[in-house]
Design an enzyme around this catalytic site. Structure first.
Site, PDB file in Angstrom:
ATOM      1  N   HIS A 151       3.657  -5.029   4.341  1.00  0.00           N
ATOM      2  CA  HIS A 151       2.201  -4.953   3.726  1.00  0.00           C
ATOM      3  C   HIS A 151       1.443  -3.599   4.845  1.00  0.00           C
ATOM      4  O   HIS A 151       0.331  -4.580   5.119  1.00  0.00           O
ATOM      5  CB  HIS A 151       1.755  -6.458   3.567  1.00  0.00           C
ATOM      6  CG  HIS A 151      -0.078  -6.142   2.825  1.00  0.00           C
ATOM      7  ND1 HIS A 151      -0.970  -4.872   3.535  1.00  0.00           N
ATOM      8  CD2 HIS A 151      -0.548  -6.430   2.244  1.00  0.00           C
ATOM      9  CE1 HIS A 151      -1.998  -5.242   2.383  1.00  0.00           C
ATOM     10  NE2 HIS A 151      -1.742  -6.368   1.494  1.00  0.00           N
ATOM     11  N   GLU A 168       3.149  -0.282   1.295  1.00  0.00           N
ATOM     12  CA  GLU A 168       3.633  -1.427   1.318  1.00  0.00           C
ATOM     13  C   GLU A 168       5.133  -1.354   0.570  1.00  0.00           C
ATOM     14  O   GLU A 168       5.193  -0.365  -0.150  1.00  0.00           O
ATOM     15  CB  GLU A 168       2.842  -2.671   0.949  1.00  0.00           C
ATOM     16  CG  GLU A 168       1.592  -2.990   1.383  1.00  0.00           C
ATOM     17  CD  GLU A 168       0.430  -3.932  -0.089  1.00  0.00           C
ATOM     18  OE1 GLU A 168       0.819  -5.112   0.300  1.00  0.00           O
ATOM     19  OE2 GLU A 168      -0.709  -2.983  -0.049  1.00  0.00           O
TER      20      GLU A 168
HETATM   21  O1  LIG Z   1      -6.987  -9.316   1.543  1.00  0.00           O
HETATM   22  P1  LIG Z   1      -5.058  -9.663   2.145  1.00  0.00           P
HETATM   23  O2  LIG Z   1      -4.515 -11.567   1.466  1.00  0.00           O
HETATM   24  O3  LIG Z   1      -5.095  -9.147   2.990  1.00  0.00           O
HETATM   25  O4  LIG Z   1      -4.573  -8.888   0.412  1.00  0.00           O
HETATM   26  C1  LIG Z   1      -4.572  -7.601   0.601  1.00  0.00           C
HETATM   27  C2  LIG Z   1      -5.068  -7.114  -0.486  1.00  0.00           C
HETATM   28  O5  LIG Z   1      -3.405  -6.957  -0.969  1.00  0.00           O
HETATM   29  C3  LIG Z   1      -2.548  -6.155  -1.848  1.00  0.00           C
HETATM   30  O6  LIG Z   1      -0.825  -6.337  -1.112  1.00  0.00           O
HETATM   31  C4  LIG Z   1      -2.983  -6.552  -2.796  1.00  0.00           C
HETATM   32  O7  LIG Z   1      -2.045  -5.512  -4.316  1.00  0.00           O
HETATM   33  C5  LIG Z   1      -4.367  -6.645  -2.869  1.00  0.00           C
HETATM   34  O8  LIG Z   1      -4.322  -7.292  -3.975  1.00  0.00           O
HETATM   35  C6  LIG Z   1      -4.950  -7.527  -1.839  1.00  0.00           C
HETATM   36  O9  LIG Z   1      -6.076  -7.176  -2.713  1.00  0.00           O
END
Ligand SMILES: O=P(O)(O)OC[C@H]1O[C@@H](O)[C@H](O)[C@@H](O)[C@@H]1O
Length: 296
Positions: free
Chosen positions: A161, A264
């Protein structure tokens, strides 16, 4: 109690609320937290930081770090069924074991491992061994190998991510996804990208299944491109929270959302990996940086 392996001079283990590795290779520097095997910084020599990590992030046991490269496993977001917790799976908030760190030419490779235990099996009933190889060099190479060590088939999501540091999200373009179908997770709609993705301060949350596209962020403000190229990784996600959602996020400083974009890569939901007992799957991603007058 797991013992720490001998480390080369270019790698230091810095104890803290969360232990981290500081890598100072001839070609690049990096920081990697053992919790989540979370790379929070990487910069090739003579480049500004390539990864964004929030100055408001918590660095606490059991809490996800905001920025760098959260490793999502064994589900992505709330899972395809939309009812999984914690978000993005447990791997990013679990301590990983440091297996080794080795110098290879002007790069350094760090190897970390996560295996199932009572807590992971309570959340996901599978035996597994995940090995993550992070090569800190002129480019950043990430290889996530997962082996099904249990007696039954296992199906899982995996994603890297990556938060990239950008001068101003309003002036960048994300290239490579033109012609690719996506679901807009924010609007609940579907579409096909006709142009590079741009950002105007609204939430962008798009999932592109079934694509092997190289994703290139062009950032005129920094005069550079950042390209992510993969093997055995068929999903792409592009995310920026935008002004309104960012306001409600405790671990993002006001206006920091302007200086990041997540591109990502992984295998999520429809692209989830299925492993028979004893089988292994390895996803690799290579992040490279170049100047905008050069070829991406
Ligand atoms: O706040 P987190 O759990 O790290 O996620 C952040 C974002 O991550 C992204 O990959 C998702 O598509 C989003 O929907 C999400 O809000």
């Amino acid at each position: 109690m797991v013992s720490t392996p001998d480390l080369p001079d270019r790698v230091r283990l810095v104890p803290g609320d969360l232990d981290r590795l500081v890598v100072d290779a001839p070609s690049a520097t990096a920081e990697i937290y053992l919790q989540g095997a979370h790379v929070t910084a990487w910069a090739p020599q003579s480049q500004a930081p390539v990864l964004f990590t929030s100055t408001a992030s918590a660095f606490q046991e059991g809490r996800a770090i905001r920025g760098g490269i959260p490793l999502c496993f064994p589900w992505f977001g709330p899972g395809e069924s939309r009812d999984r917790s914690p978000a993005h799976g447990f791997a990013r908030v679990r301590p990983w074991e440091l297996v080794e760190a080795v110098e290879e030419g002007d790069a350094v490779t760090v190897v970390l491992r996560l295996t199932d235990d009572e807590r992971t099996r309570a959340a996901w009933p599978h035996a597994f061994e995940a090995t993550y190889r992070v090569t800190v060099g002129q480019s950043l190479t990430l290889a996530l190998e997962v082996r099904n060590t249990g007696p039954v088939p296992a199906r899982y999501d995996e994603a890297l991510h990556t938060y990239l540091a950008v001068s101003d999200v309003a002036s960048i373009r994300v290239r490579g996804l033109e012609g690719v179908r996506f679901t807009d997770e924010a609007a609940g709609t579907e579409g096909t990208e006709s142009e590079p993705v741009t950002f105007d301060g609204a939430l962008v949350d798009r999932l592109y299944p079934g694509t092997d596209a190289d994703v290139v962020v062009e950032d005129p403000g920094h005069g550079r491109w950042i390209r992510t190229r993969t093997e055995r990784s068929h999903s792409r996600i592009v995310w920026n929270p935008g002004a309104e959602k960012a306001e409600a996020m405790a671990d993002l400083e006001t206006r920091e959302w302007r200086h990041m974009v997540c591109t990502e890569v992984g295998n999520v939901w429809a692209d989830a990996v299925e492993l028979a007992p004893g089988e292994t799957h390895t996803l690799t991603a290579e992040i490279a940086v170049g100047t905008l007058d050069g070829e991406a």
